[in-house]
Write a protein that holds these residues in place. Structure first.
Motif, PDB file in Angstrom:
ATOM      1  N   SER A 148     -30.273  41.456 -65.090  1.00 57.14           N
ATOM      2  CA  SER A 148     -29.112  42.099 -65.697  1.00 57.14           C
ATOM      3  C   SER A 148     -27.807  41.477 -65.214  1.00 57.14           C
ATOM      4  CB  SER A 148     -29.166  43.604 -65.424  1.00 57.14           C
ATOM      5  OG  SER A 148     -28.126  44.281 -66.063  1.00 57.14           O
ATOM      6  N   HIS A 149     -26.983  42.251 -64.481  1.00 58.80           N
ATOM      7  CA  HIS A 149     -25.647  41.811 -64.085  1.00 58.80           C
ATOM      8  C   HIS A 149     -25.627  41.211 -62.680  1.00 58.80           C
ATOM      9  CE1 HIS A 149     -26.187  45.894 -62.532  1.00 58.80           C
ATOM     10  NE2 HIS A 149     -25.405  45.533 -61.536  1.00 58.80           N
ATOM     11  N   ASN A 150     -26.773  41.089 -62.030  1.00 54.43           N
ATOM     12  CA  ASN A 150     -26.802  40.582 -60.664  1.00 54.43           C
ATOM     13  C   ASN A 150     -26.495  39.088 -60.610  1.00 54.43           C
ATOM     14  OD1 ASN A 150     -28.396  43.181 -60.545  1.00 54.43           O
ATOM     15  ND2 ASN A 150     -28.474  42.606 -58.385  1.00 54.43           N
ATOM     16  N   PRO A 151     -26.172  38.576 -59.419  1.00 54.94           N
ATOM     17  CA  PRO A 151     -25.861  37.145 -59.290  1.00 54.94           C
ATOM     18  C   PRO A 151     -27.014  36.245 -59.723  1.00 54.94           C
ATOM     19  CG  PRO A 151     -25.117  38.349 -57.343  1.00 54.94           C
ATOM     20  CD  PRO A 151     -25.930  39.319 -58.164  1.00 54.94           C
ATOM     21  N   ALA A 152     -26.696  34.968 -59.896  1.00 55.82           N
ATOM     22  CA  ALA A 152     -27.636  34.007 -60.484  1.00 55.82           C
ATOM     23  C   ALA A 152     -28.904  33.833 -59.668  1.00 55.82           C
ATOM     24  CB  ALA A 152     -26.941  32.656 -60.668  1.00 55.82           C
ATOM     25  N   GLU A 153     -28.824  34.006 -58.345  1.00 54.76           N
ATOM     26  CA  GLU A 153     -30.015  33.787 -57.513  1.00 54.76           C
ATOM     27  C   GLU A 153     -30.989  34.955 -57.574  1.00 54.76           C
ATOM     28  OE1 GLU A 153     -26.746  35.380 -54.711  1.00 54.76           O
ATOM     29  OE2 GLU A 153     -26.915  34.046 -56.449  1.00 54.76           O
ATOM     30  N   TRP A 154     -30.618  36.017 -58.246  1.00 53.56           N
ATOM     31  CA  TRP A 154     -31.492  37.168 -58.413  1.00 53.56           C
ATOM     32  C   TRP A 154     -32.314  37.043 -59.688  1.00 53.56           C
ATOM     33  CZ3 TRP A 154     -31.122  42.304 -55.904  1.00 53.56           C
ATOM     34  CH2 TRP A 154     -30.304  42.284 -54.750  1.00 53.56           C
ATOM     35  N   ASN A 155     -33.447  37.743 -59.710  1.00 55.56           N
ATOM     36  CA  ASN A 155     -34.170  37.936 -60.956  1.00 55.56           C
ATOM     37  C   ASN A 155     -34.979  39.224 -60.836  1.00 55.56           C
ATOM     38  OD1 ASN A 155     -35.072  37.440 -63.632  1.00 55.56           O
ATOM     39  ND2 ASN A 155     -34.960  35.238 -63.224  1.00 55.56           N
ATOM     40  N   GLY A 156     -35.642  39.594 -61.928  1.00 62.42           N
ATOM     41  CA  GLY A 156     -36.339  40.866 -61.891  1.00 62.42           C
ATOM     42  C   GLY A 156     -37.177  41.108 -63.126  1.00 62.42           C
ATOM     43  N   LEU A 157     -37.618  42.347 -63.277  1.00 57.76           N
ATOM     44  CA  LEU A 157     -38.554  42.698 -64.328  1.00 57.76           C
ATOM     45  C   LEU A 157     -38.309  44.139 -64.763  1.00 57.76           C
ATOM     46  CD1 LEU A 157     -41.192  42.081 -65.946  1.00 57.76           C
ATOM     47  CD2 LEU A 157     -42.464  42.886 -63.931  1.00 57.76           C
ATOM     48  N   HIS A 166     -21.602  34.376 -70.241  1.00 58.90           N
ATOM     49  CA  HIS A 166     -22.727  33.424 -70.214  1.00 58.90           C
ATOM     50  C   HIS A 166     -24.088  34.127 -70.230  1.00 58.90           C
ATOM     51  CE1 HIS A 166     -20.167  29.974 -69.811  1.00 58.90           C
ATOM     52  NE2 HIS A 166     -19.643  30.399 -68.686  1.00 58.90           N
ATOM     53  N   GLY A 167     -24.138  35.391 -70.668  1.00 58.89           N
ATOM     54  CA  GLY A 167     -25.383  36.137 -70.675  1.00 58.89           C
ATOM     55  C   GLY A 167     -26.246  35.865 -71.888  1.00 58.89           C
ATOM     56  N   ALA A 168     -27.395  36.524 -71.931  1.00 60.15           N
ATOM     57  CA  ALA A 168     -28.413  36.248 -72.942  1.00 60.15           C
ATOM     58  C   ALA A 168     -28.032  36.707 -74.341  1.00 60.15           C
ATOM     59  CB  ALA A 168     -29.735  36.906 -72.532  1.00 60.15           C
ATOM     60  N   ALA A 169     -27.054  37.611 -74.453  1.00 61.90           N
ATOM     61  CA  ALA A 169     -26.725  38.180 -75.764  1.00 61.90           C
ATOM     62  C   ALA A 169     -25.641  37.409 -76.504  1.00 61.90           C
ATOM     63  CB  ALA A 169     -26.281  39.635 -75.604  1.00 61.90           C
ATOM     64  N   GLY A 170     -25.008  36.430 -75.869  1.00 62.50           N
ATOM     65  CA  GLY A 170     -23.835  35.784 -76.447  1.00 62.50           C
ATOM     66  C   GLY A 170     -23.998  35.253 -77.864  1.00 62.50           C
ATOM     67  N   PRO A 171     -24.941  34.343 -78.125  1.00 66.81           N
ATOM     68  CA  PRO A 171     -25.081  33.793 -79.475  1.00 66.81           C
ATOM     69  C   PRO A 171     -25.401  34.854 -80.527  1.00 66.81           C
ATOM     70  CG  PRO A 171     -26.206  32.399 -77.880  1.00 66.81           C
ATOM     71  CD  PRO A 171     -25.816  33.652 -77.153  1.00 66.81           C
ATOM     72  N   LEU A 172     -26.289  35.786 -80.203  1.00 66.06           N
ATOM     73  CA  LEU A 172     -26.637  36.849 -81.149  1.00 66.06           C
ATOM     74  C   LEU A 172     -25.438  37.745 -81.433  1.00 66.06           C
ATOM     75  CD1 LEU A 172     -30.184  38.264 -80.290  1.00 66.06           C
ATOM     76  CD2 LEU A 172     -29.374  37.550 -82.529  1.00 66.06           C
ATOM     77  N   ALA A 173     -24.699  38.098 -80.386  1.00 60.11           N
ATOM     78  CA  ALA A 173     -23.551  38.984 -80.567  1.00 60.11           C
ATOM     79  C   ALA A 173     -22.486  38.327 -81.433  1.00 60.11           C
ATOM     80  CB  ALA A 173     -22.979  39.366 -79.208  1.00 60.11           C
ATOM     81  N   ILE A 202     -25.087  30.523 -73.409  1.00 59.67           N
ATOM     82  CA  ILE A 202     -25.961  30.987 -72.327  1.00 59.67           C
ATOM     83  C   ILE A 202     -25.988  29.944 -71.213  1.00 59.67           C
ATOM     84  CG2 ILE A 202     -28.324  31.622 -71.722  1.00 59.67           C
ATOM     85  CD1 ILE A 202     -28.644  32.551 -74.656  1.00 59.67           C
ATOM     86  N   ASP A 203     -25.683  30.385 -70.004  1.00 59.77           N
ATOM     87  CA  ASP A 203     -25.698  29.503 -68.846  1.00 59.77           C
ATOM     88  C   ASP A 203     -26.188  30.324 -67.653  1.00 59.77           C
ATOM     89  OD1 ASP A 203     -25.251  27.860 -66.665  1.00 59.77           O
ATOM     90  OD2 ASP A 203     -23.320  27.111 -67.371  1.00 59.77           O
ATOM     91  N   GLY A 204     -27.452  30.131 -67.291  1.00 61.35           N
ATOM     92  CA  GLY A 204     -28.064  30.933 -66.247  1.00 61.35           C
ATOM     93  C   GLY A 204     -27.541  30.688 -64.860  1.00 61.35           C
ATOM     94  N   ARG A 205     -26.628  29.725 -64.695  1.00 62.59           N
ATOM     95  CA  ARG A 205     -25.982  29.538 -63.391  1.00 62.59           C
ATOM     96  C   ARG A 205     -24.860  30.541 -63.180  1.00 62.59           C
ATOM     97  NH1 ARG A 205     -23.709  23.776 -64.049  1.00 62.59           N
ATOM     98  NH2 ARG A 205     -23.118  24.830 -65.996  1.00 62.59           N
ATOM     99  N   PHE A 206     -24.389  31.145 -64.273  1.00 62.29           N
ATOM    100  CA  PHE A 206     -23.232  32.051 -64.234  1.00 62.29           C
ATOM    101  C   PHE A 206     -22.113  31.433 -63.394  1.00 62.29           C
ATOM    102  CE2 PHE A 206     -26.923  35.106 -64.586  1.00 62.29           C
ATOM    103  CZ  PHE A 206     -26.814  35.238 -65.957  1.00 62.29           C
ATOM    104  N   PRO A 207     -21.581  30.308 -63.870  1.00 61.73           N
ATOM    105  CA  PRO A 207     -20.624  29.549 -63.049  1.00 61.73           C
ATOM    106  C   PRO A 207     -19.351  30.314 -62.721  1.00 61.73           C
ATOM    107  CG  PRO A 207     -20.682  28.730 -65.311  1.00 61.73           C
ATOM    108  CD  PRO A 207     -21.838  29.663 -65.166  1.00 61.73           C
ATOM    109  N   ASP A 208     -19.020  31.347 -63.483  1.00 58.92           N
ATOM    110  CA  ASP A 208     -17.806  32.115 -63.221  1.00 58.92           C
ATOM    111  C   ASP A 208     -18.083  33.415 -62.491  1.00 58.92           C
ATOM    112  OD1 ASP A 208     -16.191  30.199 -64.613  1.00 58.92           O
ATOM    113  OD2 ASP A 208     -16.974  31.036 -66.481  1.00 58.92           O
ATOM    114  N   GLY A 209     -19.311  33.584 -61.990  1.00 60.86           N
ATOM    115  CA  GLY A 209     -19.649  34.785 -61.243  1.00 60.86           C
ATOM    116  C   GLY A 209     -20.636  35.664 -61.983  1.00 60.86           C
ATOM    117  N   PRO A 210     -21.121  36.711 -61.328  1.00 61.04           N
ATOM    118  CA  PRO A 210     -22.133  37.600 -61.920  1.00 61.04           C
ATOM    119  C   PRO A 210     -21.668  38.172 -63.258  1.00 61.04           C
ATOM    120  CG  PRO A 210     -21.884  38.061 -59.588  1.00 61.04           C
ATOM    121  CD  PRO A 210     -20.787  37.113 -59.944  1.00 61.04           C
ATOM    122  N   PRO A 211     -22.581  38.308 -64.228  1.00 64.52           N
ATOM    123  CA  PRO A 211     -22.213  38.746 -65.583  1.00 64.52           C
ATOM    124  C   PRO A 211     -22.086  40.267 -65.680  1.00 64.52           C
ATOM    125  CG  PRO A 211     -24.551  38.257 -65.521  1.00 64.52           C
ATOM    126  CD  PRO A 211     -24.013  37.932 -64.148  1.00 64.52           C
TER     127      PRO A 211
END
Length: 456
Positions: free
Chosen positions: A102-111, A175-182, A200-209
């Motif tokens: 979700s909105h966590n920093p780039a080094e995080w992931n989850g389910l 840079h989140g997953a919804a950008g192109p669709l939105a 979409i840029d999974g590095r989130f270069p400007d900080g957490p989304p």
């Protein structure tokens, strides 16, 4: 190895890759979830992933576990969370899963896991993680097939009901997953779109989304003002949250946005239940009740809100973080909320900014975040505050942290479910009342607790 104790109060599995979680944890969670589904006579699951750099490999590992466990996997690939939830209903699947933090920093992931329309969280998630750490049985008949639901999902959002008039919209996707669709959705609704960070840029270069942090909306605010736009809309990393800005670039707090949406919905169903989370303001609650709604407070978190819709037969619900739920949808969807908001605004003679200005305002702090040390006993802290804070005529609510409700406003202290933080919010009926409530919390705050920010 998964640590179930870290999941006890969570709505999903979430952690730092290489520190808290490894790819094999996702494979084992896939096998464990498959075993759970098999035990309930279910085997068809829709899944997707966000754009983080680790998500593709983790999705592959999770799907391998599902397939080894005999599941029929409908793989949407890269997709925002609400599109995967939509797939569960649209394709008559038994479950859904999203690889995202979700909105966590780039080094995080989850389910995130859903079974038969209900979030798998709390004790059920702990049990699943415990099973994933043990021996797991495989089952025959599993397979994985790619599916493309872009068009059905967009059609679902558009409802064959374009807004009555076009507007000029700033769109921030961080840079989140919804950008192109939105962006495509808004353009197909007839809007003129100024898009920011919709790639979409999974590095989130400007900080957490995270659009709930005002500093993350600075670029959108500047675009709204520079281009004289009607409003700005921002989505989080997996597309299930929405934050709006008016034509001056000012943030419309999500509970105020809920008031606008609830008023419109209550015209058709007066007396219906509307859910708010414990962070929501007295001002918003009174406005919804004045419009004929019955407000019920629930714990913060999309899982609690989604479950609350079912339990209380609510018409809609919303969180201060930007999750908005409609009963006819059944899940939180930032894109759906944006489309509904635009249709509502386009029917009015007044401008969006004029409509937003008419909404009640709260004298409140933003969400205050206090780092939570690993050894902090949160319940002991809350028990101490519960003993020291209340005055005669005030009420305590302990469904999610501690909320003190006073004739002057409220004080909320709770533990974040997604990050190692305490989150605080204080609201007063006016600025003087807000200052008094702040002083009361500062006086009651124990010296052994992590320090409060100054000024509060």
């Amino acid at each position: 190895m998964l640590t179930p104790a870290l999941l006890r109060h969570a709505y999903d599995l979430r952690g730092r890759m290489g520190v808290d979680l490894e790819a094999d944890d996702f494979r084992r969670m896939g096998l464990a979830f498959a075993a759970r589904l098999r035990s309930h006579g279910r085997r068809r699951i829709a899944m997707g992933r966000d754009g983080r750099l680790t998500s593709e490999a983790l999705a592959r590992a999770f799907a391998d576990g599902l397939v080894a466990g005999g599941m029929e996997v409908l793989d949407l690939g890269l997709a925002p969370s609400p599109q995967v939830y939509f797939a569960e209903k649209h394709m008559s699947a038994d479950a859904a899963a999203v690889i995202t933090a979700s909105h966590n920093p780039a080094e995080w992931n989850g389910l995130k896991l859903v079974e038969h329309g209900r979030i798998v969280f709390g004790e059920a998630l702990v049990e699943l993680a415990t099973q994933a750490n043990g021996p797991l049985e495989q089952a025959p008949g599993g397979h994985r097939a790619p599916v493309d639901l872009r068009e059905p999902y967009l059609a679902h959002l558009i409802h064959d009901e374009p807004p009555a008039r076009p507007m000029r919209i700033g769109l921030e996707s961080l840079h989140g997953a919804a950008g192109p669709l939105a962006r495509e959705l808004l353009e197909r609704l007839g809007m003129e779109v100024i898009a920011l960070r919709c790639e979409i840029d999974g590095r989130f270069p400007d900080g957490p989304p995270d659009p709930s942090r005002p500093e993350n909306l600075a670029a959108l605010r500047a675009a709204v003002m520079a281009h004289h736009l009607d409003l700005g809309l921002a989505l989080d990393g997996d597309g299930d949250r929405l934050v709006a800005l008016d034509g001056r670039g000012e943030i419309i707090e999500p509970d105020r946005l809920l008031v606008l949406l609830a008023r419109a919905a209550l015209e058709h169903e007066p007396g219906a239940c509307v859910l708010m989370d414990v962070k929501g303001s007295h001002a918003a609650q009174r406005a919804i009740e004045h419009a004929g709604g019955r407000v019920r407070l629930v714990p913060s978190g999309h899982a609690h809100m989604r479950e609350g819709l079912r339990q209380h037969g609510a018409l809609l619900g919303g969180e201060l973080s930007g999750h908005i739920f409609f009963a006819d949808n059944g899940f939180d969807d930032g894109l759906d909320a944006a489309a509904r908001l635009l249709r509502l605004l386009a029917r009015q003679d007044a401008s969006p900014t004029q409509l937003f200005d008419a909404l009640p305002r709260a004298h409140a702090t933003p969400e205050i975040q206090v780092p939570r040390p690993a050894g902090l006993h949160v319940e002991a802290l809350l028990d101490g505050l519960a003993a020291d804070l209340p005055a005669p005529g005030e009420a305590l609510l302990r469904i999610d942290g501690l909320r003190l409700d006073s004739p002057e406003g409220f004080i909320l202290v709770r533990a974040s479910n997604t990050q190692p933080l305490l989150t605080l919010r204080i609201e007063g009926q006016d600025e003087a009342a807000l200052a008094r409530l702040k002083s009361r919390l500062i006086e009651a705050w124990p010296p052994s607790a992590p320090p409060l920010p100054h000024p509060l």
